[in-house]
Design a protein around this motif. Sequence first.
Motif, short mmCIF file in Angstrom:
data_model
loop_
_atom_site.label_atom_id
_atom_site.label_comp_id
_atom_site.label_asym_id
_atom_site.label_seq_id
_atom_site.Cartn_x
_atom_site.Cartn_y
_atom_site.Cartn_z
N GLU A 56 20.57 9.59 -2.78
CA GLU A 56 21.90 10.19 -2.70
C GLU A 56 23.00 9.15 -2.75
O GLU A 56 24.08 9.42 -3.28
N CYS A 57 22.75 7.96 -2.22
CA CYS A 57 23.74 6.89 -2.22
C CYS A 57 23.76 6.22 -3.59
O CYS A 57 22.76 5.62 -4.00
N MET A 58 24.87 6.29 -4.29
CA MET A 58 24.94 5.75 -5.64
C MET A 58 24.81 4.24 -5.66
O MET A 58 24.18 3.66 -6.56
N VAL A 59 25.40 3.55 -4.68
CA VAL A 59 25.33 2.09 -4.63
C VAL A 59 23.89 1.64 -4.44
O VAL A 59 23.39 0.77 -5.17
N LEU A 60 23.19 2.24 -3.49
CA LEU A 60 21.81 1.84 -3.22
C LEU A 60 20.90 2.18 -4.40
O LEU A 60 20.03 1.38 -4.78
N ARG A 61 21.09 3.33 -5.00
CA ARG A 61 20.23 3.68 -6.12
C ARG A 61 20.48 2.78 -7.32
O ARG A 61 19.55 2.46 -8.07
N SER A 62 21.71 2.35 -7.52
CA SER A 62 22.00 1.41 -8.61
C SER A 62 21.26 0.10 -8.40
O SER A 62 20.70 -0.48 -9.34
N ILE A 63 21.21 -0.36 -7.15
CA ILE A 63 20.51 -1.61 -6.85
C ILE A 63 19.00 -1.44 -7.07
O ILE A 63 18.35 -2.28 -7.71
N LEU A 64 18.45 -0.35 -6.57
CA LEU A 64 17.00 -0.12 -6.72
C LEU A 64 16.62 0.08 -8.18
O LEU A 64 15.56 -0.39 -8.62
N ASN A 65 17.46 0.76 -8.93
CA ASN A 65 17.16 0.97 -10.35
C ASN A 65 17.20 -0.34 -11.12
O ASN A 65 16.39 -0.57 -12.02
N HIS A 66 18.13 -1.23 -10.76
CA HIS A 66 18.20 -2.53 -11.43
C HIS A 66 16.92 -3.33 -11.18
O HIS A 66 16.35 -3.91 -12.11
N LEU A 67 16.46 -3.36 -9.93
CA LEU A 67 15.24 -4.09 -9.63
C LEU A 67 14.04 -3.50 -10.36
O LEU A 67 13.20 -4.24 -10.89
N SER A 68 13.95 -2.18 -10.40
CA SER A 68 12.82 -1.53 -11.05
C SER A 68 12.81 -1.79 -12.55
O SER A 68 11.75 -2.05 -13.14
N VAL A 69 13.96 -1.74 -13.17
CA VAL A 69 14.04 -1.93 -14.63
C VAL A 69 13.77 -3.39 -14.99
O VAL A 69 12.98 -3.69 -15.91
N GLU A 70 14.41 -4.33 -14.30
CA GLU A 70 14.30 -5.74 -14.65
C GLU A 70 12.90 -6.29 -14.38
O GLU A 70 12.43 -7.17 -15.09
N THR A 71 12.24 -5.79 -13.36
CA THR A 71 10.92 -6.31 -13.02
C THR A 71 9.91 -6.05 -14.13
O THR A 71 9.06 -6.90 -14.42
N PHE A 72 10.00 -4.88 -14.76
CA PHE A 72 8.99 -4.50 -15.77
C PHE A 72 9.60 -4.37 -17.16
O PHE A 72 9.01 -3.74 -18.03
N ARG A 73 10.75 -4.99 -17.37
CA ARG A 73 11.43 -4.85 -18.65
C ARG A 73 10.64 -5.45 -19.80
O ARG A 73 10.60 -4.90 -20.91
N LYS A 74 9.96 -6.56 -19.56
CA LYS A 74 9.21 -7.24 -20.63
C LYS A 74 7.74 -6.82 -20.70
O LYS A 74 7.02 -7.28 -21.59
N GLY A 75 7.30 -5.96 -19.78
CA GLY A 75 5.92 -5.50 -19.84
C GLY A 75 4.95 -6.51 -19.24
O GLY A 75 5.31 -7.42 -18.50
N TRP A 76 3.66 -6.36 -19.58
CA TRP A 76 2.60 -7.17 -19.02
C TRP A 76 1.67 -7.63 -20.13
O TRP A 76 1.76 -7.14 -21.26
N ALA A 77 0.79 -8.57 -19.82
CA ALA A 77 -0.13 -9.11 -20.83
C ALA A 77 -1.38 -9.65 -20.15
O ALA A 77 -1.35 -10.02 -18.96
N TRP A 78 -2.47 -9.69 -20.91
CA TRP A 78 -3.71 -10.30 -20.45
C TRP A 78 -3.66 -11.80 -20.69
O TRP A 78 -3.12 -12.27 -21.70
N LYS A 79 -4.24 -12.55 -19.77
CA LYS A 79 -4.28 -14.00 -19.90
C LYS A 79 -5.62 -14.51 -19.40
O LYS A 79 -6.03 -14.17 -18.28
N PRO A 80 -6.34 -15.30 -20.20
CA PRO A 80 -7.62 -15.83 -19.72
C PRO A 80 -7.40 -16.84 -18.60
O PRO A 80 -6.41 -17.58 -18.59
N LYS A 81 -8.33 -16.89 -17.67
CA LYS A 81 -8.21 -17.82 -16.55
C LYS A 81 -8.57 -19.25 -16.94
O LYS A 81 -8.30 -20.18 -16.17
#
Length: 457
Positions: A56-81
């Motif tokens: 309901e709080c627009m300020v808080l939701r804007s912050i949470l949405n920014h973190l959610s979008v930026e964290t997974f914006r580039k996706g993921w990939a497999w990497k050999p160990k």
Amino acid sequence: MATDKKRLDRLFSAIGVDMERHSTPMPTMPLFNAGVQEPPLLQGITIPALYAAAYECMVLRSILNHLSVETFRKGWAWKPKFVVKCTQCDEEFQNQVETCTECGGSVRKADKGQVEYADALFHSRNQMDQNFIEILREIEMDLNIVDDAYIILTKEYFVDPQTKKPMFFRVKEISRADPIFMRIIADKRGVRGGSQYTSMVDRSFRTSKKDDLCPKTGLPVLPIHYMNLAGVGKGQVYTEGEVIHMSKWSPSKLYGRSPVATMWRQVNTLIAMDNYVYSAYQKRRMPRGVMVIKSSNLETVERTARNIQEHLERDPNYIPTIGVETESGRGGIEYVRMMDTLEELQYIPIKDDIRQRISAFYGVSNMFMNDVSGGGLNNEGMQIVVSNRSVAYSQSVYNRVLFPRLLEAFDIDEWEITLHPHEEEDEIMHMRRDEMSIRNMIQMKQAGFEAKLRDGV
């Protein structure tokens, strides 16, 4: 990491096979009540109330949405160990070699067959029509609101029809569980399991005795680690390895501590301020003031009272005029103000102060919410650095906690999953660093030292 620990456990078991063993006592103080553990409620704030305030709080939701979008914006990939691995002694090398330097055996690359099924599952959609990234974004919102996130690994067990024993399993689906209904089953020490047991085949069977057998198959029962209270009946129960629970901000033995509960007053103040402005501009609201006219003519009062409602219906900014009879008969005019202006209430400064407090906790700078006040190149650059560090920390939670446990469920030990950094790396900077490393190596060789580049440089 889990594979290395098992290897070391086997090593210590082999070394101390003929020796007595004594361990440091585990803490036995009754910290919890054995059984279903309830999440802590700060001042009686329930989990649904935390979600309602966050959305309901627009300020808080804007912050949470920014973190959610930026964290997974580039996706993921497999990497050999590793780059190559010895086929005889299992020694792993981070650079290309032709033969093993330890035993002289042949080497091989990471087995791609390990990730074929998991990769296909991650790129598919579950029964809720969600892909892997969408599930992770939901998990990120759960972590930032209640600091508890649950991932359900729906497993299909293959049971031998003759012995009725499970031979192997596969993960059919990955989904997110609602923290509102998920509960942890633990003993008094906070260790998961040990208080309730169930059958792998018949989950409706519950018992408190670990020596009981499944009434259908006769197999030993398994300890219950998690329970889903949603739905009818006694709920759904999960055993070890079927649920991945994680916390981000305040991890503990059981549940995390909600950051929204900590900022409860600030968040609700912002909601109340938005409601105040919303009500102030509605049609039916308190007038800004009342005009009082002192007079001995009561007809003026009656006529004015009838006209006030009509004028307010047409014009919400209309200032009412009221006639009041006096004993002296002397007239007069007086204006009584009924409400303060937003400037007098310091609406904007207070709202900015609360927003900055919430943003500082999550590490999201104001410029990411289209606030460029207090600019300057240095200030903007520092805001970007702070936000990048916050997103990098969010990504590290998945790289360190969630992904290794997912790979363990798929029995993958030669590959790892990593999230792509949300910001592009400066290739020129890496080239200059490599150039300096090569120059230092050459100077060391010229000075008579044995020098070589480290792995990864």
